[in-house]
Enzyme design. Structure first.
Site, PDB file in Angstrom:
ATOM      1  N   HIS A  68       0.824  -1.223   0.000  1.00 18.81           N
ATOM      2  CA  HIS A  68       0.000   0.000   0.000  1.00 18.81           C
ATOM      3  C   HIS A  68       0.857   1.273   0.000  1.00 18.81           C
ATOM      4  CE1 HIS A  68      -3.455  -2.491   0.482  1.00 18.81           C
ATOM      5  NE2 HIS A  68      -3.148  -2.875   1.704  1.00 18.81           N
TER       6      HIS A  68
HETATM    7 ZN    ZN Z   1      -3.825  -7.495   3.260  1.00 16.37          ZN
END
Ligand code: ZN
Length: 304
Positions: free
Chosen positions: A124
């Site tokens: 992320h």
């Molecule tokens: Zn995850």
């Protein structure tokens, strides 16, 4: 015995570097120690600590302003909320060590065929910002550093964490030598996506058979994007039915079969394989540690 079975697979850990978690924060920090303790018991695998990366290494991928902010603790409350973590000097230090594990695993895989980071998969983290427990993108930094070493070739990122790999998609958006594949929960975080090369949305409560059919469909089409010279597997344990963030319904046996098929596809083509753990938030966390240690075991068994 398999060919090359006398070769030890290296697994790199960073679990000694811990950081303070505020009361109520559910980041499963103990998972990394639990996985390491399990992997240490497996034959044919040697657990090591890797050197940390430097902040200059992080700058190979990330914007200077983001690196400056995570280095010196200049994050806003909003940025900390997006990360799900509170900045501390220990968190910054741990980030360097955790990323170092993925770098060392990539270098080892290019020599030995298979290696693992007992952490990593921080998918992320974008070039200019981090979120979702991910301060920097370990795979992007590892690829940048092995390219500095002289690596030339195509890279596959096979992201089987239950959350879409928005950071990987962002970091490699302009890199035609990298194919980013993400198989993830359709209704799961992150809710603002960055498109990968191949994205597969998996419906809530999909179980083993449905998931494995989707995985087979992805693997069947991957040769058209290759041939690959290195592969990073993000083997998140969060598609497990007992994961509090997962929304899917895979059993432990289903996850094992997932890993077996992914690893076999990669190693069957003699592509160097870097295993990273990515997410896993089961209750109890010990089951998640069992699943992730089994992934590393399977990679070692299929190393050639
Ligand atoms: Zn995850």
């Amino acid at each position: 015995m398999q060919r090359g079975s006398d070769v030890t697979v290296l697994a790199f850990t960073h679990d000694r570097w811990v950081f303070p978690l505020p009361p109520g924060n559910r980041f499963p920090q103990e998972k990394y120690r639990l996985v390491r303790e399990r992997v240490e018991l497996l034959p044919g695998i040697e657990v090591r600590e890797a050197p940390p990366i430097t902040w200059a290494d992080a700058l190979q991928v990330h914007d200077a302003e983001w690196v400056r902010r995570i280095r010196h603790g200049l994050l806003t409350r909003r940025e900390e909320a997006a990360l799900g973590l509170t900045w501390s000097p220990e968190l910054a230090e741990r980030t360097l060590h955790a990323t170092g594990s993925t770098v060392a695993a990539a270098r080892s895989a290019l020599v030995a065929g298979t290696a693992a980071a007992l952490g990593g998969g921080t998918h992320h983290a974008h070039r200019a910002v981090g979120r979702g427990y991910c301060l920097v993108n370990d795979v992007a930094i590892a690829l940048a550093l092995i390219r500095s070493d002289g690596f030339i070739g195509k890279c596959l990122i096979l992201d089987l964490d239950v959350h879409q790999g928005d950071g990987n998609a962002d970091c490699f958006a302009d890199d035609p030598a990298v194919t980013v594949v993400s198989l993830h929960g359709a209704r799961n975080y992150p809710f603002v996506r960055v498109p990968s090369d191949i994205d597969v949305d998996v419906p809530d409560r999909t179980g083993d058979d449905g998931y494995l059919a989707l995985l087979d469909g992805v693997l069947d089409g991957l040769d058209a994007h290759g041939p690959f010279d290195i592969a990073f597997l993000l083997a998140g344990a969060d598609p497990w039915e007992g994961d509090r963030l997962g929304r899917l319904s895979l059993t432990c046996a289903g996850l094992e079969e997932r890993d077996r098929r992914a690893i076999s596809w990669i190693r069957g083509r003699d592509i160097p394989l870097v295993v990273t753990l990515a997410g896993g938030y089961g209750e109890p966390i010990e089951t998640t540690a069992d699943i992730q240690a089994r992934t590393v075991e399977l990679a070692a068994l299929h190393r050639c």
